[in-house]
Design a protein around this motif. Structure first.
Motif, PDB file in Angstrom:
ATOM      1  N   GLY A 228       0.782  -1.245   0.000  1.00 23.42           N
ATOM      2  CA  GLY A 228       0.000   0.000   0.000  1.00 23.42           C
ATOM      3  C   GLY A 228       0.804   1.280   0.000  1.00 23.42           C
ATOM      4  O   GLY A 228       0.242   2.359   0.142  1.00 23.42           O
ATOM      5  N   ASN A 229       2.126   1.174  -0.144  1.00 28.91           N
ATOM      6  CA  ASN A 229       2.950   2.393  -0.143  1.00 28.91           C
ATOM      7  C   ASN A 229       3.436   2.701  -1.561  1.00 28.91           C
ATOM      8  O   ASN A 229       4.291   1.991  -2.090  1.00 28.91           O
ATOM      9  N   PRO A 230       2.928   3.772  -2.179  1.00 29.58           N
ATOM     10  CA  PRO A 230       3.327   4.064  -3.565  1.00 29.58           C
ATOM     11  C   PRO A 230       4.643   4.839  -3.672  1.00 29.58           C
ATOM     12  O   PRO A 230       5.183   4.978  -4.762  1.00 29.58           O
ATOM     13  N   ASP A 231       5.147   5.359  -2.526  1.00 26.89           N
ATOM     14  CA  ASP A 231       6.294   6.278  -2.574  1.00 26.89           C
ATOM     15  C   ASP A 231       7.613   5.540  -2.418  1.00 26.89           C
ATOM     16  O   ASP A 231       8.266   5.607  -1.369  1.00 26.89           O
ATOM     17  N   VAL A 232       7.995   4.843  -3.467  1.00 27.45           N
ATOM     18  CA  VAL A 232       9.220   4.031  -3.421  1.00 27.45           C
ATOM     19  C   VAL A 232      10.246   4.602  -4.390  1.00 27.45           C
ATOM     20  O   VAL A 232       9.937   4.854  -5.554  1.00 27.45           O
ATOM     21  N   MET A 233      11.463   4.828  -3.876  1.00 28.92           N
ATOM     22  CA  MET A 233      12.595   5.206  -4.728  1.00 28.92           C
ATOM     23  C   MET A 233      13.553   4.024  -4.735  1.00 28.92           C
ATOM     24  O   MET A 233      13.827   3.437  -3.684  1.00 28.92           O
ATOM     25  N   LEU A 234      14.060   3.701  -5.909  1.00 34.70           N
ATOM     26  CA  LEU A 234      15.054   2.630  -6.010  1.00 34.70           C
ATOM     27  C   LEU A 234      16.430   3.261  -5.864  1.00 34.70           C
ATOM     28  O   LEU A 234      16.623   4.411  -6.279  1.00 34.70           O
ATOM     29  N   CYS A 235      17.377   2.531  -5.308  1.00 32.33           N
ATOM     30  CA  CYS A 235      18.732   3.086  -5.202  1.00 32.33           C
ATOM     31  C   CYS A 235      19.771   2.059  -5.642  1.00 32.33           C
ATOM     32  O   CYS A 235      19.942   1.023  -4.999  1.00 32.33           O
ATOM     33  N   GLU A 236      20.453   2.391  -6.741  1.00 30.78           N
ATOM     34  CA  GLU A 236      21.591   1.565  -7.196  1.00 30.78           C
ATOM     35  C   GLU A 236      22.805   1.978  -6.389  1.00 30.78           C
ATOM     36  O   GLU A 236      23.183   3.160  -6.394  1.00 30.78           O
ATOM     37  N   ARG A 237      23.411   1.031  -5.669  1.00 31.94           N
ATOM     38  CA  ARG A 237      24.552   1.351  -4.801  1.00 31.94           C
ATOM     39  C   ARG A 237      25.737   0.431  -5.066  1.00 31.94           C
ATOM     40  O   ARG A 237      26.634   0.318  -4.260  1.00 31.94           O
ATOM     41  N   GLY A 238      25.706  -0.214  -6.248  1.00 36.81           N
ATOM     42  CA  GLY A 238      26.842  -1.052  -6.611  1.00 36.81           C
ATOM     43  C   GLY A 238      26.606  -2.508  -6.280  1.00 36.81           C
ATOM     44  O   GLY A 238      25.890  -2.834  -5.336  1.00 36.81           O
ATOM     45  N   VAL A 239      27.207  -3.352  -7.095  1.00 36.78           N
ATOM     46  CA  VAL A 239      27.054  -4.810  -6.922  1.00 36.78           C
ATOM     47  C   VAL A 239      28.421  -5.448  -6.728  1.00 36.78           C
ATOM     48  O   VAL A 239      29.458  -4.846  -7.023  1.00 36.78           O
ATOM     49  N   ARG A 240      28.403  -6.665  -6.263  1.00 36.39           N
ATOM     50  CA  ARG A 240      29.667  -7.368  -6.012  1.00 36.39           C
ATOM     51  C   ARG A 240      30.139  -8.067  -7.286  1.00 36.39           C
ATOM     52  O   ARG A 240      29.365  -8.774  -7.930  1.00 36.39           O
ATOM     53  N   THR A 241      31.377  -7.820  -7.653  1.00 34.22           N
ATOM     54  CA  THR A 241      31.958  -8.496  -8.822  1.00 34.22           C
ATOM     55  C   THR A 241      33.334  -9.023  -8.426  1.00 34.22           C
ATOM     56  O   THR A 241      33.731  -8.931  -7.261  1.00 34.22           O
ATOM     57  N   PHE A 242      34.107  -9.512  -9.430  1.00 33.59           N
ATOM     58  CA  PHE A 242      35.472  -9.997  -9.163  1.00 33.59           C
ATOM     59  C   PHE A 242      36.428  -8.843  -8.880  1.00 33.59           C
ATOM     60  O   PHE A 242      37.537  -9.044  -8.409  1.00 33.59           O
ATOM     61  N   GLU A 243      36.026  -7.609  -9.181  1.00 31.71           N
ATOM     62  CA  GLU A 243      36.919  -6.455  -9.050  1.00 31.71           C
ATOM     63  C   GLU A 243      37.109  -6.078  -7.582  1.00 31.71           C
ATOM     64  O   GLU A 243      36.142  -6.028  -6.827  1.00 31.71           O
ATOM     65  N   THR A 244      38.344  -5.812  -7.192  1.00 32.14           N
ATOM     66  CA  THR A 244      38.593  -5.465  -5.790  1.00 32.14           C
ATOM     67  C   THR A 244      39.098  -4.028  -5.603  1.00 32.14           C
ATOM     68  O   THR A 244      39.250  -3.565  -4.481  1.00 32.14           O
ATOM     69  N   HIS A 245      39.401  -3.334  -6.708  1.00 31.16           N
ATOM     70  CA  HIS A 245      39.941  -1.976  -6.565  1.00 31.16           C
ATOM     71  C   HIS A 245      38.896  -0.983  -6.097  1.00 31.16           C
ATOM     72  O   HIS A 245      39.222   0.007  -5.436  1.00 31.16           O
ATOM     73  N   THR A 246      37.648  -1.238  -6.485  1.00 30.17           N
ATOM     74  CA  THR A 246      36.569  -0.419  -5.944  1.00 30.17           C
ATOM     75  C   THR A 246      35.797  -1.304  -4.960  1.00 30.17           C
ATOM     76  O   THR A 246      35.793  -2.528  -5.095  1.00 30.17           O
ATOM     77  N   ARG A 247      35.134  -0.654  -3.968  1.00 26.20           N
ATOM     78  CA  ARG A 247      34.468  -1.435  -2.909  1.00 26.20           C
ATOM     79  C   ARG A 247      33.371  -2.318  -3.528  1.00 26.20           C
ATOM     80  O   ARG A 247      33.213  -3.477  -3.180  1.00 26.20           O
ATOM     81  N   PHE A 248      32.586  -1.722  -4.409  1.00 23.37           N
ATOM     82  CA  PHE A 248      31.607  -2.454  -5.213  1.00 23.37           C
ATOM     83  C   PHE A 248      31.805  -1.986  -6.648  1.00 23.37           C
ATOM     84  O   PHE A 248      32.629  -1.115  -6.901  1.00 23.37           O
ATOM     85  N   THR A 249      31.061  -2.572  -7.574  1.00 21.72           N
ATOM     86  CA  THR A 249      31.106  -2.107  -8.963  1.00 21.72           C
ATOM     87  C   THR A 249      29.791  -1.393  -9.222  1.00 21.72           C
ATOM     88  O   THR A 249      28.721  -1.954  -8.935  1.00 21.72           O
ATOM     89  N   LEU A 250      29.888  -0.149  -9.694  1.00 26.45           N
ATOM     90  CA  LEU A 250      28.676   0.675  -9.843  1.00 26.45           C
ATOM     91  C   LEU A 250      28.171   0.616 -11.287  1.00 26.45           C
ATOM     92  O   LEU A 250      28.742   1.246 -12.172  1.00 26.45           O
ATOM     93  N   PRO A 251      27.135  -0.157 -11.545  1.00 22.42           N
ATOM     94  CA  PRO A 251      26.672  -0.316 -12.929  1.00 22.42           C
ATOM     95  C   PRO A 251      25.653   0.763 -13.299  1.00 22.42           C
ATOM     96  O   PRO A 251      24.487   0.680 -12.929  1.00 22.42           O
ATOM     97  N   LEU A 252      26.106   1.755 -14.035  1.00 23.37           N
ATOM     98  CA  LEU A 252      25.201   2.876 -14.337  1.00 23.37           C
ATOM     99  C   LEU A 252      24.207   2.572 -15.454  1.00 23.37           C
ATOM    100  O   LEU A 252      23.212   3.279 -15.599  1.00 23.37           O
TER     101      LEU A 252
END
Ligand code: PEP
Ligand code: MN
Length: 339
Positions: A228-252
């Motif tokens: 019943g809550n229509p006020d939802v914002m999604l937030c992309e905050r990065g996903v886990r990949t094999f890369e370690t130089h960045t904390r997560f990988t930010l897929p824009l």
């Protein structure tokens, strides 16, 4: 499925269809457009008698919703959803900027952060009072005292408060203090928590789980919408990949992809998405260029002394410096950023 009513359908016809939908064990969601009314019938669709809906009074056509999520889908609501919560507006060309420290640490820290981010053009204040930490020995947040300090910062600046809730039991308390309840990445699939914020009467910022597919993320949003809550914002905050130089990988690419599939606004978190202060300004600009409806950025008066996530936090000066670039990027796309 979507039941499209005829332009001349009467209220009686609509009421009758609502009953028909309910009798099939489906939940009706009535969406009134300027020209016609549409009823979304959501639930387990493998039930007998769905065909009977087509012959209902005032029905123009019955269309399936192909996406696994229903209320979140563009198929159901072609128009962008705009979420407004106090000073924060996100969506349809207005890019909200949520900024502040990872955690609320003291009155001086949160109030000075609120003043600084507001002066630089932020439209909401972030700050964690209940912190979900990887280690049980890390700072867990000031809890209710942190919420009180956030309310104080709002009093001083007028900025809406965005803060995380980690347990269904805490939802009423956090909703008393904050305009926006954040569901953290670790809790994206905590379904009881999603249901609880679905009934809280406050807007929700739903972070993507670091290993969640886009469908899983949008189905998590569906839990909140269905409650019943229509006020939802999604937030992309990065996903886990094999890369370690960045904390997560930010897929824009997530931003335009998700915007094609859902009407919900998409916010990008370049702080957790990169894990490095020096990468945040460039990825903030890139997020705006990709069409993000909002940014959430960690800013701290003294990142070296921060109790959490200092290595990815901007100083007040760094934040004030990056904002004009983000604003220019937005304006080049006929969009408006911040205040
Ligand atoms: C945060 O916003 O400080 C946070 C804990 O984020 P996430 O849930 O994305 O890790
Ligand atoms: Mn953080």
């Amino acid at each position: 499925m979507i039941i499209v009513m005829k332009t001349n359908a009467t209220q009686e016809d609509i009421d009758q269809m609502i009953k028909n939908v309910q009798s099939l064990g489906l939940k009706p969601n009535v969406i009134r457009g300027t020209e016609r009314t549409v009823i979304a019938a959501v639930g387990e669709e493998r039930v007998a008698g769905i065909g009977s809906l087509e012959s209902g009074p005032g029905v123009d056509e019955v269309l399936p919703i192909v996406a696994p999520y229903k209320l979140a889908s563009r198929e159901l609501s072609p128009k962008d959803t705009v979420v407004s919560a106090g000073s924060l507006t996100v969506g349809n060309g207005l890019i909200g900027v949520i900024a502040g420290p990872c955690s609320v640490e003291s009155e001086e820290q949160i109030v000075s952060s609120a003043r600084a981010v507001k002066a630089a053009g932020a439209t909401a204040l972030r700050g964690g009072a209940f912190k979900p930490r990887t280690s049980p020995y890390s700072f867990q947040g000031l809890k209710e005292e942190g919420l009180r300090l956030l309310a104080k910062a709002r009093e001083e600046t007028g900025l809406a408060v965005v803060t995380e809730v980690v347990s269904p039991d805490d939802v009423p308390l956090v909703a008393e203090y904050a305009e926006v309840l954040q569901i953290g990445a670790r809790n994206m699939q905590n379904y009881r928590l999603l249901e609880a914020v679905g009934g809280c009467g406050r807007a929700v910022l739903l972070k993507r789980g670091p290993s969640a597919t886009i469908d899983e993320w949008l189905l998590a949003a569906e839990y909140i919408l269905d409650a019943g809550n229509p006020d939802v914002m999604l937030c992309e905050r990065g996903v886990r990949t094999f890369e370690t130089h960045t904390r997560f990988t930010l897929p824009l690419a997530t931003v335009p992809y998700v915007q094609q599939r859902t009407h919900l606004p998409v916010v990008v978190d370049p702080s957790h998405g990169t894990g490095h202060t020096s990468l945040v300004p460039a990825m903030s600009r890139a997020a705006v260029a990709a069409g993000a409806d909002g940014l959430i950025v960690e800013v701290h008066p003294n990142p070296d002394k921060a109790m959490s996530d200092g290595y990815q936090s901007l100083t007040f000066e760094q934040f004030a410096q990056m904002m004009p670039d983000c604003r220019r990027t937005a304006e080049s796309l006929d969009r408006r950023l911040g205040c």
